[in-house]
Design a protein around this motif. Structure first.
Motif, PDB file in Angstrom:
ATOM      1  N   ASP A  24     -15.620  40.569  35.508  1.00 55.79           N
ATOM      2  CA  ASP A  24     -16.051  39.224  35.134  1.00 55.79           C
ATOM      3  C   ASP A  24     -17.436  38.931  35.691  1.00 55.79           C
ATOM      4  OD1 ASP A  24     -13.566  38.897  33.979  1.00 55.79           O
ATOM      5  OD2 ASP A  24     -12.741  37.796  35.693  1.00 55.79           O
ATOM      6  N   LEU A  25     -17.666  39.300  36.934  1.00 53.04           N
ATOM      7  CA  LEU A  25     -18.961  39.051  37.551  1.00 53.04           C
ATOM      8  C   LEU A  25     -20.056  39.887  36.903  1.00 53.04           C
ATOM      9  CD1 LEU A  25     -18.051  38.675  41.314  1.00 53.04           C
ATOM     10  CD2 LEU A  25     -18.544  36.908  39.638  1.00 53.04           C
ATOM     11  N   GLY A  31     -25.210  38.512  31.396  1.00 55.13           N
ATOM     12  CA  GLY A  31     -25.589  37.398  30.520  1.00 55.13           C
ATOM     13  C   GLY A  31     -26.656  36.523  31.143  1.00 55.13           C
ATOM     14  N   CYS A  32     -26.517  36.204  32.423  1.00 51.60           N
ATOM     15  CA  CYS A  32     -27.515  35.366  33.104  1.00 51.60           C
ATOM     16  C   CYS A  32     -28.835  36.111  33.289  1.00 51.60           C
ATOM     17  CB  CYS A  32     -26.966  34.899  34.444  1.00 51.60           C
ATOM     18  SG  CYS A  32     -25.648  33.695  34.270  1.00 51.60           S
ATOM     19  N   THR A  33     -28.781  37.390  33.619  1.00 55.75           N
ATOM     20  CA  THR A  33     -30.002  38.178  33.780  1.00 55.75           C
ATOM     21  C   THR A  33     -30.764  38.280  32.466  1.00 55.75           C
ATOM     22  OG1 THR A  33     -28.941  39.458  35.533  1.00 55.75           O
ATOM     23  CG2 THR A  33     -30.894  40.412  34.520  1.00 55.75           C
ATOM     24  N   LEU A  34     -30.042  38.504  31.387  1.00 53.32           N
ATOM     25  CA  LEU A  34     -30.676  38.572  30.073  1.00 53.32           C
ATOM     26  C   LEU A  34     -31.313  37.236  29.702  1.00 53.32           C
ATOM     27  CD1 LEU A  34     -31.148  40.514  27.743  1.00 53.32           C
ATOM     28  CD2 LEU A  34     -29.002  39.750  26.763  1.00 53.32           C
ATOM     29  N   ILE A  58     -24.491  31.409  27.858  1.00 56.16           N
ATOM     30  CA  ILE A  58     -23.406  30.564  27.340  1.00 56.16           C
ATOM     31  C   ILE A  58     -22.222  31.418  26.915  1.00 56.16           C
ATOM     32  CG2 ILE A  58     -22.776  28.998  25.458  1.00 56.16           C
ATOM     33  CD1 ILE A  58     -25.678  27.936  25.604  1.00 56.16           C
ATOM     34  N   ILE A  59     -22.485  32.522  26.226  1.00 62.77           N
ATOM     35  CA  ILE A  59     -21.409  33.418  25.789  1.00 62.77           C
ATOM     36  C   ILE A  59     -20.721  34.050  26.993  1.00 62.77           C
ATOM     37  CG2 ILE A  59     -20.928  35.596  24.589  1.00 62.77           C
ATOM     38  CD1 ILE A  59     -23.074  34.790  22.557  1.00 62.77           C
ATOM     39  N   ALA A  60     -21.495  34.486  27.987  1.00 66.56           N
ATOM     40  CA  ALA A  60     -20.907  35.096  29.183  1.00 66.56           C
ATOM     41  C   ALA A  60     -20.043  34.084  29.933  1.00 66.56           C
ATOM     42  CB  ALA A  60     -22.001  35.641  30.087  1.00 66.56           C
TER      43      ALA A  60
END
Length: 102
Positions: A24-25, A31-34, A58-60
């Protein structure tokens, strides 16, 4: 009187911060890094462009959000996909002597 107290969520202590598995992490981190990388690349943007840039985070966040009776949305989607793609015809494998044959 045999009254037993069983905790409702016994595996919560094995999770990171009580909610997340390492996978999960990783999903949330990617997602946040991208999203952060895309924010640096696209400096001036419109509202539609900003939504597209924020879409990976948002998707992550949606995938790792907890849902009732499952760990999170990602596990729920995995179970649904496995149910759809797996075999639908179940063969009898009983415990009787004939094992479904005569």
């Amino acid at each position: 009187m045999n009254n037993f107290l069983i905790p409702a969520n016994t595996k919560k202590s094995k999770l990171i911060l009580g909610f997340f598995t390492p996978i999960d992490l990783v999903v949330f981190g990617v997602g946040c890094t991208l999203t952060i990388a895309m924010l640096f690349v696209f400096q001036s943007m419109t509202l539609q462009m900003a939504l597209l840039v924020l879409l990976p985070a948002i998707i992550a966040a949606f995938l790792v959000a907890p849902v009732p009776n499952y760990h999170n949305v990602m596990q729920l989607l995995t179970n649904i996909i496995l149910f759809i793609i797996n075999r639908k015809r179940y063969y009898w494998k009983g415990w009787c002597i004939y094992d479904g044959k005569k």
